[in-house]
Motif scaffolding. Structure first.
Motif, PDB file in Angstrom:
ATOM      1  N   LEU A 392       0.942  -1.261  -0.072  1.00 49.80           N
ATOM      2  CA  LEU A 392      -0.003   0.101  -0.083  1.00 49.80           C
ATOM      3  C   LEU A 392       0.864   1.143  -0.143  1.00 49.80           C
ATOM      4  O   LEU A 392       0.537   2.404  -0.365  1.00 49.80           O
ATOM      5  N   ASN A 393       2.052   1.102   0.347  1.00 48.84           N
ATOM      6  CA  ASN A 393       3.070   2.367   0.245  1.00 48.84           C
ATOM      7  C   ASN A 393       4.011   2.245  -0.846  1.00 48.84           C
ATOM      8  O   ASN A 393       4.892   2.908  -0.803  1.00 48.84           O
ATOM      9  N   GLU A 394       3.310   1.722  -1.832  1.00 47.74           N
ATOM     10  CA  GLU A 394       4.328   1.885  -3.032  1.00 47.74           C
ATOM     11  C   GLU A 394       4.690   3.274  -3.383  1.00 47.74           C
ATOM     12  O   GLU A 394       3.718   4.315  -3.484  1.00 47.74           O
ATOM     13  N   THR A 395       5.676   3.735  -3.987  1.00 52.09           N
ATOM     14  CA  THR A 395       6.109   5.042  -4.546  1.00 52.09           C
ATOM     15  C   THR A 395       6.668   5.033  -5.861  1.00 52.09           C
ATOM     16  O   THR A 395       7.488   3.884  -6.116  1.00 52.09           O
ATOM     17  N   PHE A 396       6.784   5.966  -6.402  1.00 54.32           N
ATOM     18  CA  PHE A 396       7.362   6.435  -7.779  1.00 54.32           C
ATOM     19  C   PHE A 396       7.964   7.528  -7.941  1.00 54.32           C
ATOM     20  O   PHE A 396       7.635   8.765  -7.694  1.00 54.32           O
ATOM     21  N   ASP A 397       9.338   7.568  -7.854  1.00 60.25           N
ATOM     22  CA  ASP A 397      10.210   8.956  -7.979  1.00 60.25           C
ATOM     23  C   ASP A 397      10.584   8.905  -9.306  1.00 60.25           C
ATOM     24  O   ASP A 397      11.149   8.365 -10.053  1.00 60.25           O
ATOM     25  N   ALA A 398       9.925  10.072  -9.707  1.00 55.99           N
ATOM     26  CA  ALA A 398       9.878  10.699 -11.342  1.00 55.99           C
ATOM     27  C   ALA A 398      10.985  11.333 -11.371  1.00 55.99           C
ATOM     28  O   ALA A 398      11.110  11.947 -12.673  1.00 55.99           O
ATOM     29  N   ARG A 399      12.121  11.313 -10.674  1.00 55.96           N
ATOM     30  CA  ARG A 399      13.328  12.193 -11.434  1.00 55.96           C
ATOM     31  C   ARG A 399      13.977  11.559 -12.530  1.00 55.96           C
ATOM     32  O   ARG A 399      14.189  10.425 -12.451  1.00 55.96           O
ATOM     33  N   ASP A 400      14.074  12.226 -13.569  1.00 45.86           N
ATOM     34  CA  ASP A 400      14.624  11.716 -14.788  1.00 45.86           C
ATOM     35  C   ASP A 400      13.991  10.523 -15.508  1.00 45.86           C
ATOM     36  O   ASP A 400      14.410   9.764 -16.139  1.00 45.86           O
ATOM     37  N   SER A 401      12.602  10.314 -14.937  1.00 50.16           N
ATOM     38  CA  SER A 401      11.755   9.346 -15.587  1.00 50.16           C
ATOM     39  C   SER A 401      11.551   9.267 -17.036  1.00 50.16           C
ATOM     40  O   SER A 401      11.271   8.342 -17.858  1.00 50.16           O
ATOM     41  N   TRP A 402      11.596  10.493 -17.610  1.00 52.57           N
ATOM     42  CA  TRP A 402      11.772  10.521 -18.893  1.00 52.57           C
ATOM     43  C   TRP A 402      12.457   9.903 -19.831  1.00 52.57           C
ATOM     44  O   TRP A 402      12.184   9.258 -20.856  1.00 52.57           O
ATOM     45  N   ARG A 403      13.537   9.365 -19.168  1.00 52.72           N
ATOM     46  CA  ARG A 403      14.796   8.463 -19.921  1.00 52.72           C
ATOM     47  C   ARG A 403      13.916   7.119 -20.180  1.00 52.72           C
ATOM     48  O   ARG A 403      14.293   6.592 -21.201  1.00 52.72           O
ATOM     49  N   GLY A 404      13.166   6.905 -19.120  1.00 52.42           N
ATOM     50  CA  GLY A 404      12.588   5.531 -19.436  1.00 52.42           C
ATOM     51  C   GLY A 404      11.670   5.522 -20.483  1.00 52.42           C
ATOM     52  O   GLY A 404      11.375   4.467 -21.237  1.00 52.42           O
ATOM     53  N   THR A 405      11.000   6.520 -20.655  1.00 58.65           N
ATOM     54  CA  THR A 405       9.750   6.962 -21.596  1.00 58.65           C
ATOM     55  C   THR A 405      10.563   6.750 -23.023  1.00 58.65           C
ATOM     56  O   THR A 405      10.003   6.143 -23.776  1.00 58.65           O
ATOM     57  N   GLN A 406      11.721   7.451 -22.922  1.00 53.39           N
ATOM     58  CA  GLN A 406      12.485   7.428 -24.258  1.00 53.39           C
ATOM     59  C   GLN A 406      12.839   6.227 -24.674  1.00 53.39           C
ATOM     60  O   GLN A 406      12.842   5.823 -25.833  1.00 53.39           O
ATOM     61  N   ARG A 407      13.391   5.455 -23.695  1.00 54.99           N
ATOM     62  CA  ARG A 407      14.021   4.181 -24.072  1.00 54.99           C
ATOM     63  C   ARG A 407      12.921   3.248 -24.542  1.00 54.99           C
ATOM     64  O   ARG A 407      13.004   2.413 -25.427  1.00 54.99           O
ATOM     65  N   ALA A 408      11.783   3.303 -24.002  1.00 54.49           N
ATOM     66  CA  ALA A 408      10.676   2.283 -24.552  1.00 54.49           C
ATOM     67  C   ALA A 408      10.013   2.882 -25.922  1.00 54.49           C
ATOM     68  O   ALA A 408       9.931   1.955 -26.801  1.00 54.49           O
ATOM     69  N   LEU A 409      10.148   4.054 -26.151  1.00 53.07           N
ATOM     70  CA  LEU A 409       9.880   4.580 -27.451  1.00 53.07           C
ATOM     71  C   LEU A 409      10.924   4.196 -28.448  1.00 53.07           C
ATOM     72  O   LEU A 409      10.234   3.643 -29.514  1.00 53.07           O
ATOM     73  N   LEU A 410      11.896   4.476 -28.105  1.00 55.08           N
ATOM     74  CA  LEU A 410      13.120   4.143 -29.292  1.00 55.08           C
ATOM     75  C   LEU A 410      12.976   2.584 -29.238  1.00 55.08           C
ATOM     76  O   LEU A 410      13.140   2.101 -30.570  1.00 55.08           O
ATOM     77  N   LEU A 411      13.068   1.784 -28.403  1.00 50.20           N
ATOM     78  CA  LEU A 411      12.951   0.270 -28.562  1.00 50.20           C
ATOM     79  C   LEU A 411      11.721   0.038 -29.601  1.00 50.20           C
ATOM     80  O   LEU A 411      11.937  -1.088 -30.278  1.00 50.20           O
ATOM     81  N   ALA A 412      10.521   0.516 -29.286  1.00 54.00           N
ATOM     82  CA  ALA A 412       9.485   0.388 -30.096  1.00 54.00           C
ATOM     83  C   ALA A 412       9.806   0.600 -31.444  1.00 54.00           C
ATOM     84  O   ALA A 412       9.305  -0.235 -32.546  1.00 54.00           O
ATOM     85  N   ILE A 413      10.473   1.546 -31.779  1.00 51.76           N
ATOM     86  CA  ILE A 413      10.718   1.908 -33.110  1.00 51.76           C
ATOM     87  C   ILE A 413      11.614   0.905 -33.587  1.00 51.76           C
ATOM     88  O   ILE A 413      11.616   0.337 -34.875  1.00 51.76           O
ATOM     89  N   ALA A 414      12.818   0.604 -32.944  1.00 48.28           N
ATOM     90  CA  ALA A 414      13.803  -0.073 -33.499  1.00 48.28           C
ATOM     91  C   ALA A 414      13.124  -1.459 -33.672  1.00 48.28           C
ATOM     92  O   ALA A 414      13.840  -2.190 -34.784  1.00 48.28           O
ATOM     93  N   LEU A 415      12.208  -1.859 -32.972  1.00 47.23           N
ATOM     94  CA  LEU A 415      11.912  -3.353 -32.993  1.00 47.23           C
ATOM     95  C   LEU A 415      10.785  -3.680 -34.250  1.00 47.23           C
ATOM     96  O   LEU A 415      10.207  -4.786 -34.608  1.00 47.23           O
ATOM     97  N   ALA A 416       9.995  -2.405 -34.712  1.00 47.68           N
ATOM     98  CA  ALA A 416       8.936  -2.527 -35.420  1.00 47.68           C
ATOM     99  C   ALA A 416       9.585  -2.383 -36.750  1.00 47.68           C
ATOM    100  O   ALA A 416       9.291  -1.545 -37.692  1.00 47.68           O
ATOM    101  N   ARG A 417      10.570  -3.393 -36.911  1.00 47.07           N
ATOM    102  CA  ARG A 417      11.530  -3.325 -38.472  1.00 47.07           C
ATOM    103  C   ARG A 417      12.026  -4.741 -38.563  1.00 47.07           C
ATOM    104  O   ARG A 417      12.049  -5.339 -37.727  1.00 47.07           O
TER     105      ARG A 417
END
Ligand SMILES: [Zn+2]
Length: 417
Positions: A392-417
């Motif tokens: 119930l005490n789950e937390t998410f520290d969003a500092r620099d979390s955009w890097r994870g979004t970027q990685r997921a995005l670039l991976l999706a693009i790289a694999l859709a080929r």
């Protein structure tokens, strides 16, 4: 095999590994030079505050095990709003939407799970203090859902065209009791024969899961007629039969590598100290990332149950004979994706191209199902730093979390080929 051949074989594998590594590392870095890809990456960085708002909104909708429908309907609405094609909810409750590429294949399935471990009635509305988001499920897997949604949005906004197709899935039943039922519907039924690669965004951090630890769970029941402990003495005893079985299980030898485990986790039964019980039960969990090792352990387990009952009945000359049944209450198939495989090498290359460190690891996730089927699959973290998953005490520290979004995005693009 003689040592000489082994050496040649190793060299050959080494060469293949090296070749496949360059084959994927270069395109991943080259992708960054593509103006549309560059624009999409910039968009997700800039829009991370919106991604975090989305993470909070999705998380405020309860999604207890087997009750993901409300959150699922919202994901369906968002898939429609973001312009995905052929959006639908399958029989299991998986939400599916397609972003067509220039061709139908390769078809990359890009998924995140809807369900949480929290029962109905749990207060799931998240809160926020600066960079710290708090709430049950905020990282696992509202983070994955938000990253998936932002990936769809950025691809669309930057008009990224991919040679292959990406099918987005918000799936049900990833957590414990769900027993991967979303994936068990998706692969053999909803998208049967249509999935070439699979990525699940699950939880936080930047890890890459390439080993799927499988598990088998049983509830075992020993039954006999039961009777008075003094008056009926001389009968077989279900709990004592169970004791024999537990002793046999305890003596199992299992491989250290890949790690293979067993555990008798719960026991119960009997009615009174002065009664021969009519029933005893136990719950058993067995795990391995090696399907063969898990199968062998399973066979030993069933043999141990049979032998234990036989010995108990023999011991009491079949007076009040005991019988045993083992009900399977969980199956998560095991499997792994080789480190040298293009999907893993692409994930590593994409991380490297973005200057990120990504460790390979093992776990039990949606990828277990495709891994077991031999379909290239990995599970990645959605960035940020998570603590207290499944609590119930789950937390998410969003500092620099955009890097994870970027990685997921670039991976999706790289694999859709
Ligand atoms: Zn999860």
């Amino acid at each position: 095999m003689p040592p000489h051949d082994t050496l040649i074989r190793k060299m050959r594998i080494g060469l293949l590994f090296w070749l496949s590594a360059i084959a994927v590392a270069q395109p991943a870095a080259d992708l960054l030079k593509d103006p549309a890809v560059h624009a999409a990456l910039e968009a997700v960085r800039r829009d991370e505050p919106r991604t975090l708002d989305q993470e909070m909104r999705v998380c405020a909708i309860p999604a207890p095990p087997f009750k993901e429908a409300e959150r699922g309907r919202e994901l369906k609405r968002l898939f429609d709003e973001l312009g995905l094609r052929d959006t639908r909810i399958d029989r299991a409750g998986n939400v599916i939407g397609v972003r067509p590429g220039q061709a139908a294949h390769p078809n990359l399935v890009f998924a995140a799970h809807l369900d949480t471990v929290f029962p109905e009635g749990t207060g799931v509305k998240p809160s926020r203090e600066g960079d710290l988001l708090k709430g049950p499920g905020i990282g696992d897997d509202c983070r994955g859902l938000a990253v998936m949604l932002e990936t769809i949005r950025a691809l669309d906004q930057a008009r990224v065209r991919t040679p292959g197709t990406i099918t987005f899935v918000a799936d049900v039943g990833e957590e414990g009791l769900g027993d991967l039922r979303g994936m068990k519907e998706l692969f053999p039924a909803s998208l049967k024969g249509q999935i070439d690669k699979f990525v699940s965004v699950d939880g936080t951090g930047l890890g890459i899961t390439t080993v799927g630890v499988g598990s088998l769970r049983y509830r075992v029941t020993f039954k006999g007629p039961g009777g008075h402990s003094f008056g009926n003495f001389g009968m077989a005893n279900p709990i004592q039969a169970m004791g024999r079985a537990i002793a046999k299980i305890d003596a199992f030898e299992v491989p250290r590598q890949p790690k293979t485990t067993f555990n008798v986790g719960r026991v119960g039964g009997g009615t009174s100290v002065n009664a021969i019980p009519y029933e005893g039960w136990m719950e058993v969990d067995m795990r391995s990332s090696d399907p063969a090792a898990l199968k062998a352990l399973d066979a030993k387990f069933h043999a141990a149950l049979r032998q234990a009952v036989e010995e108990e009945n023999q011991r009491w000359e079949n007076r009040g004979a005991v019988a045993v049944t083992a009900e399977q209450v969980g199956v998560r198939p095991a499997g792994q994706t080789a480190q040298a495989s293009p999907i893993v090498q692409t994930a590593l290359a994409v991380s490297k191209a973005l200057d990120l460190e990504s460790a390979l690891g093992e776990g039990s996730t949606d990828s277990n199902v495709p891994m077991n089927l031999g379909i290239p699959a990995i599970t990645i973290g959605g960035g940020g730093i998570g603590t207290g998953a499944h609590s119930l005490n789950e937390t998410f520290d969003a500092r620099d979390s955009w890097r994870g979004t970027q990685r997921a995005l670039l991976l999706a693009i790289a694999l859709a080929r």
